[in-house]
Design a protein around this motif. Structure first.
Motif, short mmCIF file in Angstrom:
data_model
loop_
_atom_site.label_atom_id
_atom_site.label_comp_id
_atom_site.label_asym_id
_atom_site.label_seq_id
_atom_site.Cartn_x
_atom_site.Cartn_y
_atom_site.Cartn_z
N LEU A 22 25.35 43.87 25.83
CA LEU A 22 26.60 43.61 25.13
C LEU A 22 26.23 43.10 23.74
CD1 LEU A 22 27.22 43.31 28.26
CD2 LEU A 22 29.18 41.95 27.53
N VAL A 23 26.35 43.96 22.75
CA VAL A 23 26.03 43.59 21.37
C VAL A 23 27.29 43.03 20.74
CG1 VAL A 23 25.05 44.36 19.20
CG2 VAL A 23 24.39 45.50 21.33
N ILE A 24 27.21 41.81 20.24
CA ILE A 24 28.39 41.11 19.73
C ILE A 24 28.24 40.83 18.25
CG2 ILE A 24 29.84 39.06 19.94
CD1 ILE A 24 29.00 38.89 22.84
N ASP A 25 29.17 41.32 17.46
CA ASP A 25 29.20 41.08 16.03
C ASP A 25 30.17 39.92 15.76
OD1 ASP A 25 29.33 41.05 13.30
OD2 ASP A 25 29.87 43.17 13.07
N SER A 26 29.62 38.78 15.39
CA SER A 26 30.44 37.58 15.18
C SER A 26 30.68 37.32 13.70
CB SER A 26 29.76 36.36 15.81
OG SER A 26 29.53 36.57 17.19
N ALA A 27 30.39 38.28 12.84
CA ALA A 27 30.47 38.04 11.40
C ALA A 27 31.91 37.98 10.89
CB ALA A 27 29.71 39.12 10.65
N GLY A 28 32.83 38.68 11.54
CA GLY A 28 34.21 38.74 11.07
C GLY A 28 35.08 37.65 11.64
N PRO A 29 36.38 37.73 11.39
CA PRO A 29 37.31 36.71 11.90
C PRO A 29 37.39 36.69 13.42
CG PRO A 29 38.50 38.54 10.88
CD PRO A 29 37.06 38.72 10.53
N GLU A 30 37.14 37.85 14.06
CA GLU A 30 37.12 37.94 15.52
C GLU A 30 35.83 38.61 15.97
OE1 GLU A 30 40.70 39.02 17.85
OE2 GLU A 30 41.54 39.57 15.90
#
Length: 234
Positions: A22-30
């Motif tokens: 599960l690759v999670i991109d946390s850079a944005g608002p969500e």
């Protein structure tokens, strides 16, 4: 480490080991997760949206035995290490994304030759063990799967070539992912991810237990297990 679930004839199905990332991109608002849709002609879970992943091969086990890099947690159980490596390999094959460190892969086995073109060594220390699940009896195929989380910041390279196994690869918020046509276990793991993202203090070192989904023959269960090496018996 394929297994056979014994009992009634419907349950006597080969259980193969598998891994999902599960690759999670946390850079944005969500936070957003990387998912893809399986082909309609695939025997297992056709048209379903899933996380990148695939089977654990014998070469993954041999590689884990000689791999000199770190895993996370540092005392990850030996039998789980091949799953972490397989997850990184499958992510690369299905999406072109590399979780690795500088340095070529020496003398790669046939299973790892595709990953070797990245020119990197896998970096399983960037993975976070999240959950384990065994496909319930009665399915056309059954898998004993370990799920791992990894932050998109750990992506060290992005190659455009993929094996085409997943269609419509994209990044989805938790709400968007929940609206997709998901397998039941994917939806349960998605809920686990949401809980972890809400508990910002949970890290690789503090998570002592994780969920294990399986059927005990009469009901579908969710138990808590450890991913770490068991302490020696006094």
């Amino acid at each position: 480490m394929s297994k056979v679930q014994t009992g009634n004839s419907a349950a006597e199905t080969l259980i193969r080991d598998a891994a999902c990332l599960l690759v999670i991109d946390s850079a944005g608002p969500e936070p957003k997760l990387l998912m893809g849709r399986r082909h309609s002609d695939q025997v297992f879970l056709p048209n379903k949206w899933v996380f990148p992943g695939g089977r654990v091969e014998d070469e993954d086990r041999r590689f884990a035995d000689v791999f000199g890099g770190l895993f996370s947690p540092g005392d990850l159980a030996r039998e789980i290490k091949p799953f972490a490596l397989a997850g990184i390999r499958e992510l690369f094959e299905e999406t072109g994304l590399t979780i690795g460190t500088a340095g070529p892969l020496p003398d790669p086995s046939p299973t790892w030759r595709t990953f070797a073109v990245s020119g990197q060594m896998p970096a399983p220390a960037r993975l976070f063990p999240l959950a384990r699940a065994i496909t319930p009896p009665g399915r056309v195929r059954r898998y004993d799967t370990w799920f791992f989380m990894v932050d998109a910041e750990a992506i060290s390279a992005d190659h455009s070539t993929t094996d085409g196994e997943l269609l419509d690869l994209g990044w989805f918020t938790l709400a968007e992912a929940g609206a997709l046509d998901l397998p039941n276990i994917t939806r349960l793991v998605l809920d686990d991810v949401a809980s972890i993202l809400r508990a910002a203090n949970i890290t690789h070192d503090t998570a002592e237990t994780l969920p294990f989904y399986y059927s005990d023959g009469s009901a579908f269960r969710r138990d808590l297990i450890s991913c770490k090496v068991a302490p020696p018996t006094p």
